[in-house]
Design a protein around this motif. Structure first.
Motif, PDB file in Angstrom:
ATOM      1  N   LYS A 294      43.209  35.766  53.200  1.00 45.49           N
ATOM      2  CA  LYS A 294      41.962  36.529  53.165  1.00 45.49           C
ATOM      3  C   LYS A 294      40.959  36.018  54.187  1.00 45.49           C
ATOM      4  O   LYS A 294      40.153  36.785  54.710  1.00 45.49           O
ATOM      5  N   THR A 295      41.010  34.725  54.462  1.00 40.85           N
ATOM      6  CA  THR A 295      40.115  34.175  55.507  1.00 40.85           C
ATOM      7  C   THR A 295      40.504  34.757  56.860  1.00 40.85           C
ATOM      8  O   THR A 295      39.643  35.124  57.664  1.00 40.85           O
ATOM      9  N   VAL A 296      41.803  34.851  57.106  1.00 41.07           N
ATOM     10  CA  VAL A 296      42.252  35.430  58.390  1.00 41.07           C
ATOM     11  C   VAL A 296      41.830  36.905  58.446  1.00 41.07           C
ATOM     12  O   VAL A 296      41.314  37.373  59.468  1.00 41.07           O
TER      13      VAL A 296
ATOM     14  N   ASP B 252      50.337  33.369  53.154  1.00 45.67           N
ATOM     15  CA  ASP B 252      50.272  34.829  53.110  1.00 45.67           C
ATOM     16  C   ASP B 252      51.503  35.336  52.348  1.00 45.67           C
ATOM     17  O   ASP B 252      52.488  35.797  52.952  1.00 45.67           O
ATOM     18  N   ALA B 253      51.423  35.275  50.998  1.00 43.87           N
ATOM     19  CA  ALA B 253      52.600  35.583  50.169  1.00 43.87           C
ATOM     20  C   ALA B 253      53.126  36.981  50.431  1.00 43.87           C
ATOM     21  O   ALA B 253      54.334  37.215  50.487  1.00 43.87           O
ATOM     22  N   ASN B 254      52.209  37.967  50.593  1.00 41.18           N
ATOM     23  CA  ASN B 254      52.640  39.369  50.716  1.00 41.18           C
ATOM     24  C   ASN B 254      52.674  39.873  52.157  1.00 41.18           C
ATOM     25  O   ASN B 254      52.834  41.061  52.396  1.00 41.18           O
TER      26      ASN B 254
ATOM     27  N   SER C 252      37.886  30.108  49.320  1.00 43.95           N
ATOM     28  CA  SER C 252      37.717  29.636  47.937  1.00 43.95           C
ATOM     29  C   SER C 252      39.031  29.549  47.168  1.00 43.95           C
ATOM     30  O   SER C 252      39.282  28.554  46.488  1.00 43.95           O
ATOM     31  N   SER C 253      39.854  30.607  47.250  1.00 42.80           N
ATOM     32  CA  SER C 253      41.082  30.632  46.437  1.00 42.80           C
ATOM     33  C   SER C 253      42.016  29.501  46.846  1.00 42.80           C
ATOM     34  O   SER C 253      42.661  28.873  45.997  1.00 42.80           O
ATOM     35  N   ILE C 254      42.089  29.260  48.133  1.00 46.80           N
ATOM     36  CA  ILE C 254      42.968  28.199  48.624  1.00 46.80           C
ATOM     37  C   ILE C 254      42.444  26.831  48.183  1.00 46.80           C
ATOM     38  O   ILE C 254      43.179  26.019  47.620  1.00 46.80           O
TER      39      ILE C 254
ATOM     40  N   THR D 298      40.594  26.164  45.726  1.00 49.66           N
ATOM     41  CA  THR D 298      40.730  26.073  44.266  1.00 49.66           C
ATOM     42  C   THR D 298      42.157  25.667  43.890  1.00 49.66           C
ATOM     43  O   THR D 298      42.361  24.820  43.013  1.00 49.66           O
ATOM     44  N   SER D 299      43.143  26.256  44.565  1.00 55.63           N
ATOM     45  CA  SER D 299      44.538  25.898  44.258  1.00 55.63           C
ATOM     46  C   SER D 299      44.800  24.416  44.529  1.00 55.63           C
ATOM     47  O   SER D 299      45.489  23.748  43.763  1.00 55.63           O
ATOM     48  N   PHE D 300      44.239  23.900  45.614  1.00 55.60           N
ATOM     49  CA  PHE D 300      44.445  22.479  45.934  1.00 55.60           C
ATOM     50  C   PHE D 300      43.741  21.577  44.910  1.00 55.60           C
ATOM     51  O   PHE D 300      44.260  20.534  44.519  1.00 55.60           O
TER      52      PHE D 300
HETATM   53  N1  LIG Z   1      32.145  28.812  54.466  1.00 53.46           N
HETATM   54  C1  LIG Z   1      33.360  28.380  54.696  1.00 53.46           C
HETATM   55  O1  LIG Z   1      33.595  27.202  54.945  1.00 53.46           O
HETATM   56  C2  LIG Z   1      34.511  29.357  54.662  1.00 53.46           C
HETATM   57  C3  LIG Z   1      35.768  28.936  55.141  1.00 53.46           C
HETATM   58  C4  LIG Z   1      36.832  29.808  55.035  1.00 53.46           C
HETATM   59  C5  LIG Z   1      36.640  31.071  54.495  1.00 53.46           C
HETATM   60  N2  LIG Z   1      35.412  31.440  54.065  1.00 53.46           N
HETATM   61  C6  LIG Z   1      35.215  32.774  53.469  1.00 53.46           C
HETATM   62  O2  LIG Z   1      36.026  32.838  52.322  1.00 53.46           O
HETATM   63  C7  LIG Z   1      36.454  34.172  52.139  1.00 53.46           C
HETATM   64  C8  LIG Z   1      37.918  34.151  51.854  1.00 53.46           C
HETATM   65  O3  LIG Z   1      38.168  33.389  50.688  1.00 53.46           O
HETATM   66  P1  LIG Z   1      39.104  33.960  49.546  1.00 53.46           P
HETATM   67  O4  LIG Z   1      39.038  33.042  48.398  1.00 53.46           O
HETATM   68  O5  LIG Z   1      38.762  35.390  49.328  1.00 53.46           O
HETATM   69  O6  LIG Z   1      40.523  33.977  50.226  1.00 53.46           O
HETATM   70  P2  LIG Z   1      41.422  32.827  50.901  1.00 53.46           P
HETATM   71  O7  LIG Z   1      41.313  31.596  50.065  1.00 53.46           O
HETATM   72  O8  LIG Z   1      41.137  32.742  52.333  1.00 53.46           O
HETATM   73  O9  LIG Z   1      42.851  33.461  50.775  1.00 53.46           O
HETATM   74  C9  LIG Z   1      43.324  33.737  49.503  1.00 53.46           C
HETATM   75  C10 LIG Z   1      44.664  34.402  49.596  1.00 53.46           C
HETATM   76  O10 LIG Z   1      45.623  33.479  50.079  1.00 53.46           O
HETATM   77  C11 LIG Z   1      46.870  33.837  49.527  1.00 53.46           C
HETATM   78  N3  LIG Z   1      47.508  32.662  48.944  1.00 53.46           N
HETATM   79  C12 LIG Z   1      48.785  32.310  49.152  1.00 53.46           C
HETATM   80  N4  LIG Z   1      49.090  31.231  48.446  1.00 53.46           N
HETATM   81  C13 LIG Z   1      48.002  30.884  47.754  1.00 53.46           C
HETATM   82  C14 LIG Z   1      47.746  29.853  46.823  1.00 53.46           C
HETATM   83  N5  LIG Z   1      48.676  28.955  46.476  1.00 53.46           N
HETATM   84  N6  LIG Z   1      46.525  29.775  46.285  1.00 53.46           N
HETATM   85  C15 LIG Z   1      45.569  30.656  46.629  1.00 53.46           C
HETATM   86  N7  LIG Z   1      45.759  31.677  47.511  1.00 53.46           N
HETATM   87  C16 LIG Z   1      46.984  31.789  48.062  1.00 53.46           C
HETATM   88  C17 LIG Z   1      46.619  34.857  48.427  1.00 53.46           C
HETATM   89  O11 LIG Z   1      46.962  36.136  48.915  1.00 53.46           O
HETATM   90  P3  LIG Z   1      48.510  36.589  48.837  1.00 53.46           P
HETATM   91  O12 LIG Z   1      48.931  36.365  47.400  1.00 53.46           O
HETATM   92  O13 LIG Z   1      48.507  37.992  49.235  1.00 53.46           O
HETATM   93  O14 LIG Z   1      49.199  35.704  49.766  1.00 53.46           O
HETATM   94  C18 LIG Z   1      45.140  34.821  48.239  1.00 53.46           C
HETATM   95  O15 LIG Z   1      44.586  36.046  47.859  1.00 53.46           O
HETATM   96  C19 LIG Z   1      36.092  34.925  53.391  1.00 53.46           C
HETATM   97  O16 LIG Z   1      35.008  35.775  53.119  1.00 53.46           O
HETATM   98  C20 LIG Z   1      35.680  33.873  54.368  1.00 53.46           C
HETATM   99  O17 LIG Z   1      34.626  34.316  55.216  1.00 53.46           O
HETATM  100  C21 LIG Z   1      34.343  30.625  54.131  1.00 53.46           C
END
Ligand SMILES: NC(=O)c1ccc[n+]([C@@H]2O[C@H](COP(=O)([O-])OP(=O)(O)OC[C@H]3O[C@@H](n4cnc5c(N)ncnc54)[C@H](OP(=O)(O)O)[C@@H]3O)[C@@H](O)[C@H]2O)c1
Length: 387
Positions: A211-213, A238-240, A316-318, A320-322
């Motif tokens: 989602k960050t990408v 990127d699981a999907n 955040s999601s990543i 959180t998983s760690f």
């Molecule tokens: N301020 C900062 O430092 C900062 C840094 C980076 C990003 N961001 C912001 O954060 C937002 C994105 O965060 P996000 O939480 O929505 O998404 P994310 O953490 O970037 O990506 C989450 C996606 O990664 C995939 N994934 C694969 N394996 C995973 C696992 N073990 N645990 C969690 N996710 C996994 C999942 O999609 P699949 O299941 O489809 O693979 C999941 O939906 C963006 O708006 C970005 O601008 C901010």
């Protein structure tokens, strides 16, 4: 071998060796970054740190410099020669001559080092080779924390076959990493972002979520004064395979394709896999745990690629998983000088049951704090038995 007998001069030279070792963190992988100083009596005649990608070793660089020093070339050896090095000199000569043997050839009288090498090809053997040639070896018990900092990734990988993991976060004063709509550029200021370049250079690889990408299209490369540093490995979870991979994606445009690895689930779309491979990217299929890609398996695969230090850049999601799996060794947070809405994006999602009491949440140890203009950078590490 002794662990005492250190004088002030020895301690000072070990400190210089540590400063040299710090220069190479993140650049010498898969080898550790080592610093070495050679003294003829009280005069420094050689200095070195491990070279980019690990060879030549620090001791070889210092010996090469010392052999050109006029004191070494012209003296009738009135003074003793001491080699100060942060790690036990290597014993193996599979790819290049062993440092222990080269130190003997060079004519050193004494070797003072900080840490025994955990690599089984050297552990204790470097010292044995030196001692059997009559060289006095001292395992100095000083600067433990500084020393461990220079080799944290190497030690972690040797012990667990997983990299040292740093979670790097930019947040607002109130702990938000982006607006509700996902905008996060730029929560932190210019100086913080410059520091992030240095932090990237100190790691061997960067990891981000899909989602960050998709939302930021980040470059994740080294820029400005860091641009000549060898490119870092990049891992995308990127699981999907939901990212539309193409030459236009900035990660692909600004980095070496063969260093980009996409982690995905087993049995995913064959056409997509073909397309990703056609672009020259690597694809690694891993299992799932509770519906998400298995982080433990991912870290082992990254360890197999001989990555010592991994920088997890979100989102955040990543993170959180760690956190949930306790797979992190430090958290680096930059707090920008802004306050976002309460409904904006949180740093972490829930990772423990909602009724968990305060004492049930992790507490960390503060290792570093500094302001960059109006921002604050802080580094926290888990509290372990040793700390
Ligand atoms: N301020 C900062 O430092 C900062 C840094 C980076 C990003 N961001 C912001 O954060 C937002 C994105 O965060 P996000 O939480 O929505 O998404 P994310 O953490 O970037 O990506 C989450 C996606 O990664 C995939 N994934 C694969 N394996 C995973 C696992 N073990 N645990 C969690 N996710 C996994 C999942 O999609 P699949 O299941 O489809 O693979 C999941 O939906 C963006 O708006 C970005 O601008 C901010």
């Amino acid at each position: 071998m002794t662990s005492s007998g250190l004088n002030k001069f020895d301690a000072n030279l070990l400190k210089i060796a540590l400063t040299l070792a710090r220069r190479g963190i993140g650049l010498t992988g898969p080898n550790p970054s080592v610093g070495c100083v050679i003294a003829y009596g009280k005069t420094i005649i050689g200095r070195g740190c491990t070279s980019i990608n690990g060879r030549p070793h620090a001791e070889m660089v210092a010996i090469e410099q010392a052999t050109r020093h006029y004191l070494y070339q012209t003296s009738v050896k009135k003074e003793k020669i001491t080699v100060y090095t942060t790690l036990e000199p290597c014993a193996h000569d599979d790819t290049s001559p062993s440092c222990a043997k080269e130190i003997i050839k060079f004519g050193a009288d004494r070797v003072v080092f900080l840490l025994k090498d955990p690599d089984e090809r050297t552990h204790g053997k470097g010292v044995s080779i030196l001692e059997s040639a009559g060289i006095d070896c001292v395992n100095a018990k000083v600067y433990k924390e500084e020393m461990l900092d220079t080799v944290s990734g190497y030690l972690k990988r040797k012990k667990e076959n997983k990299p040292f993991v740093s979670l790097k976060i930019a947040s607002s004063i109130n702990g938000k990493i982006g607006t509700k709509k996902g905008e996060s550029k730029w929560i932190s200021g210019d100086l913080s972002r410059k520091k992030v370049q240095l932090i990237r250079s100190n790691h061997d690889a960067i990891l981000v979520g899909s989602k960050t990408v998709l939302s930021d299209n980040p470059r994740l490369n080294l820029r400005d004064e860091y641009q000549n540093i060898p490119q870092k490995f990049i891992f995308i979870l990127d699981a999907n395979l939901s990212i539309p991979y193409s030459k236009e994606l900035k990660i692909i445009k600004f980095n070496e394709k063969e260093k980009i690895h996409v982690f995905t689930k087993k049995n995913c779309d064959k056409e997509k896999i073909k397309q990703i491979r056609k672009l020259g990217l690597n694809l690694i299929q891993v299992g799932k745990k509770k519906g998400k890609l298995d982080i433990s398996e991912i870290l082992l695969k990254i360890g197999n690629l001989r990555i010592n230090k991994l920088l997890v850049e979100g989102g955040s999601s990543i993170w959180t998983s760690f956190i949930k799996e306790n797979f992190f060794d430090e958290i680096i947070i930059f707090w920008g000088n802004n306050i976002l809405n309460g409904t904006a994006m949180p740093t972490f999602n829930d990772f423990l049951p909602v009724n968990t009491r305060i004492k049930g949440f992790p507490r960390l140890k503060l290792r570093y704090i500094k302001n960059w203009g109006n921002d604050i950078e802080a580094v926290w590490q888990p509290i372990t038995k040793e700390t």
